[in-house]
Design a protein around this motif. Structure first.
Motif, mmCIF file in Angstrom:
data_model
loop_
_atom_site.group_PDB
_atom_site.id
_atom_site.type_symbol
_atom_site.label_atom_id
_atom_site.label_comp_id
_atom_site.label_asym_id
_atom_site.label_seq_id
_atom_site.Cartn_x
_atom_site.Cartn_y
_atom_site.Cartn_z
ATOM 1 N N VAL A 277 0.829 -1.208 0.000
ATOM 2 C CA VAL A 277 0.000 0.000 0.000
ATOM 3 C C VAL A 277 0.859 1.253 0.000
ATOM 4 O O VAL A 277 0.492 2.271 -0.596
ATOM 5 N N THR A 278 2.022 1.199 0.650
ATOM 6 C CA THR A 278 2.907 2.372 0.685
ATOM 7 C C THR A 278 3.347 2.776 -0.712
ATOM 8 O O THR A 278 3.572 3.965 -0.979
ATOM 9 N N HIS A 279 3.481 1.827 -1.616
ATOM 10 C CA HIS A 279 3.820 2.141 -3.006
ATOM 11 C C HIS A 279 2.615 2.745 -3.726
ATOM 12 O O HIS A 279 2.759 3.689 -4.517
ATOM 13 N N LEU A 280 1.442 2.190 -3.458
ATOM 14 C CA LEU A 280 0.234 2.691 -4.113
ATOM 15 C C LEU A 280 -0.092 4.113 -3.665
ATOM 16 O O LEU A 280 -0.698 4.884 -4.420
ATOM 17 N N ASP A 281 0.297 4.466 -2.441
ATOM 18 C CA ASP A 281 0.071 5.836 -1.953
ATOM 19 C C ASP A 281 0.718 6.863 -2.870
ATOM 20 O O ASP A 281 0.244 8.005 -2.979
ATOM 21 N N LEU A 282 1.822 6.468 -3.528
ATOM 22 C CA LEU A 282 2.554 7.398 -4.388
ATOM 23 C C LEU A 282 1.745 7.800 -5.614
ATOM 24 O O LEU A 282 1.920 8.900 -6.143
ATOM 25 N N ILE A 283 0.882 6.897 -6.089
ATOM 26 C CA ILE A 283 0.095 7.213 -7.284
ATOM 27 C C ILE A 283 -1.346 7.564 -6.933
ATOM 28 O O ILE A 283 -2.142 7.870 -7.817
ATOM 29 N N GLY A 284 -1.687 7.518 -5.630
ATOM 30 C CA GLY A 284 -3.053 7.827 -5.206
ATOM 31 C C GLY A 284 -3.575 9.150 -5.735
ATOM 32 O O GLY A 284 -4.686 9.219 -6.282
ATOM 33 N N PRO A 285 -2.796 10.258 -5.599
ATOM 34 C CA PRO A 285 -3.297 11.552 -6.093
ATOM 35 C C PRO A 285 -3.608 11.565 -7.585
ATOM 36 O O PRO A 285 -4.466 12.318 -8.039
ATOM 37 N N SER A 286 -2.928 10.716 -8.356
ATOM 38 C CA SER A 286 -3.161 10.667 -9.804
ATOM 39 C C SER A 286 -4.498 10.024 -10.160
ATOM 40 O O SER A 286 -4.915 10.071 -11.312
#
Length: 642
Positions: free
Chosen positions: A395-404
């Protein structure tokens, strides 16, 4: 001469020949339309095929080269599975009733809206590619024969690989060998296999994300059904049904499947369009009765009815089909009431247009509970992505693209994951974060002058709302980035909450209009002109302000006349404004007066406007606490000066 023919043959690819043949064959089912004459048909693509594969070829066949018809007499429209039927209805009003040659191209699985089904000459299903089509194209384009066995083997590969292999100068045998050498497994078209994501063997509702109050209701229902099965409560103590609304793609259909699994209940999915497809009125009512009967036989059962607004409201039926439509609604109400008993049956209705539903359908004991499913929040979008990729990435990796993913629905996210998985498969590796990034739509950073202009706009809404006390201030924000070409994207917002019930007089609605126009009023003060951000969409500030001002004149009795008009839809309100000069003038005057009122309010408090805009520009948000502290500081400074 032979050189010219060869050039022409190369330009007309095998791919184009196949799809042109499929489209021509479909057109021949309407002989007049195929001959270049008038006609109105709906064409359905085969399962697993995209609309884009047929679009150009339908356009070529529809427009043709017959000079008898002008281009203004011809129209082509599209309906996707995740599309909005209201757009097609707008198209029907604008084009379908006036054009002479009309085709609606529908993605497989889309139900033809009842009005279109009545108006068109027929629904034509475009056939999928068969071996005979590939063989004919091979002779016509490649000038090489193809056996039945070769055609069948070639069609077992995904179409994008098929077209890449079948190039000019290659024999079918050579193309087939190339495909086999790439170690691509013979399989169904990827577009067709994608549909497996929508099967009923999905997650339980408790495992889903992004449904808000609808999920809370569903989990309570599952407990109630368990208690009912155990005999600790009676069926009369359980909610009979719910109406789900929200923008297309938020997962209303998936919700019903997940709810049925959570409740360990049978699921029956239907719609008015499905019942109408059975035939005339008697067949429709028979099909409706059959689904309700099956629901009772398989209780506990979730009976999901999609696009429930298609039933319409009996108050709005035209004389042309009023008797038919009233009988349909009355029969539906009878089944909802359960004269023959409805114990063990929960009705879940879905709609994108709640205002178009007959009020009797929403009466107590029927679909009296209404929950609007919002777009998922940032945390919910990340959780949905994690669920879709089955935890392959942390999930920590997915947080990086969350705003997109801002503004994306659950369906949008599911498509992005499918695209990312496909990209990983093509590269023979496990899914990576880069695959997901590549599958998301491009984003645009909000910085510099653009960010400042949005800050000024939202500060205008914020300050006018606070000064006019238009409701409880919930906060304002500016997005760090927006998704390019997203219809649901917001660069910023200012939010106020009003009590659901209470006295709302003329001044209340005038204040709401002033609040809506305060954004462009702030732009006018600070920049000398206004931008496009307040208009252009049905949900925009200008559209909302115009809608309120028109309703004040036509149905609320708050305008120059007490006369009442039942119109509510935007298209109807627009028609009133275009045909009634008095209403047009009154609406224009109201908007102008409230725009000037907003300008006066902001001009008097220009320093506050700048301070709020500064806070938004710097932090990206302005909270109710920040508003309280700012105004308290100003009051303290004013007192110290005296």
């Amino acid at each position: 001469m032979s050189r010219t023919k060869k050039q022409t043959r190369k330009q007309f690819s095998l791919h184009a020949h196949v799809f042109t043949s499929l489209v021509k064959r479909a057109f021949r089912e309407h002989s007049l339309l195929a001959a270049g004459g008038p006609g109105f048909v709906a064409m359905v693509t085969p399962k697993g095929y995209a609309l884009s594969e047929f679009q150009k070829h339908v356009v070529d066949e529809l427009y043709g080269d017959d000079p008898f018809f002008r281009r203004d007499d011809i129209h082509l429209a599209f309906m996707k599975l995740q599309g909005n039927q209201s757009d097609i209805m707008d198209d029907y009003t604008t084009h379908f009733q006036t054009k002479l040659r009309v085709v609606i191209l529908l993605e497989h699985g889309v139900e033809v809206p009842p009005l279109i089904n009545l108006a068109c000459d027929g629904v034509i299903e475009i056939a999928p590619i068969k071996a005979i089509d590939l063989k004919a194209a091979s002779m016509a384009v490649l000038r090489k024969p193809m056996s039945d066995e070769q055609a069948a083997a070639l069609l077992s590969y995904p179409r994008e690989y098929l077209w890449a292999a079948l190039r000019d100068g290659r024999s079918p045998g050579n193309a087939l060998q190339r495909l086999r050498n790439t170690t691509i497994p013979a399989q169904q078209n990827e577009a067709a296999t994608d549909s497996s994501d929508h099967q009923s063997d999905g997650p339980r509702l408790s495992e889903m994300h992004g449904y808000g109050p609808a999920k809370d209701w569903g989990l309570e229902l599952s407990q109630d059904i368990r208690d009912w099965k155990a005999g600790s409560i009676t069926w009369n103590e359980i909610d009979r049904g719910i109406l789900l609304s929200g923008p297309p793609g938020v997962g209303k259909t998936i919700f019903a499947k997940a709810l049925a699994k959570e409740c360990e209940a049978h699921l029956i999915a239907s719609s008015l369009g499905k019942w109408q497809s059975e035939g005339h009125l008697g067949d429709l009512l028979k099909a409706m009765r059959k689904d309700f009967k099956n629901a009772r036989l398989h209780s506990p059962c979730i009976l999901f009815i999609d696009e429930i607004d298609a039933f319409g409201s009996r108050d709005a039926f035209s004389n042309d089909n009023k008797n038919y439509s009233v009988q349909v609604v009355n029969a539906f109400l009878e089944f909802l009431d359960g004269i023959d008993g409805r114990e063990g049956v929960i009705i879940v209705g879905a709609s994108n247009n709640v205002d178009g539903i007959d009020p009797a359908i929403l009466r107590s004991g029927r679909l009296d509970r209404h929950v609007d499913i919002p777009l998922p929040s940032l945390a919910e979008r990340v959780a949905i992505l994690s669920q879709l990729i089955q935890g392959i990435l942390p999930v920590t990796h997915l947080d990086l693209i969350g705003p997109s993913t801002q503004g994306m629905t659950g369906a949008d996210l599911a498509k992005a994951v499918r695209d990312a998985k496909r990209l990983a498969r093509r590269n023979r590796r496990q899914l990576t974060l880069e695959d997901l990034k590549a599958s998301l739509p491009p984003t645009f950073k909000i910085v510099g002058e653009h960010r400042r202009s949005i800050a000024i706009h939202e500060a205008g809404h914020t300050l006018v709302g606070l000064k006019l006390r238009t409701g409880r201030f919930l906060g304002s924000f500016i997005a760090d980035q927006i998704v390019v070409d997203s219809a649901t994207q917001q660069g910023g917002g200012a939010y106020f909450e009003n009590p659901r019930y209470g006295r709302r007089d003329r001044q209340f609605f005038l204040d709401q209009i002033a609040l809506l126009l305060a954004g462009i009023a702030a732009e006018k003060i600070c920049f000398g002109d206004i931008s496009e951000g307040a208009g252009g969409e049905k949900s925009s500030d200008l559209a909302s302000a115009t809608r309120i001002a028109t309703l004040m004149e036509t149905s609320m009795g708050m305008g120059v006349s007490l006369a009442y008009s039942p119109v509510k839809e935007d298209s109807e309100l627009d028609e009133v404004r275009r045909t009634d000069p008095a209403v047009t003038a009154a609406v224009s005057d109201t908007l102008t007066q409230q725009f000037e009122r907003a300008i006066d309010t902001l001009t008097q408090h220009r320093s506050l406007l700048n301070l709020v805009a500064d806070a938004l520009d710097e932090n990206g948000y302005f909270t109710p606490q920040a508003a309280h502290e700012l105004f308290q500081t100003i009051r303290d400074d004013a007192q110290s000066l005296t």
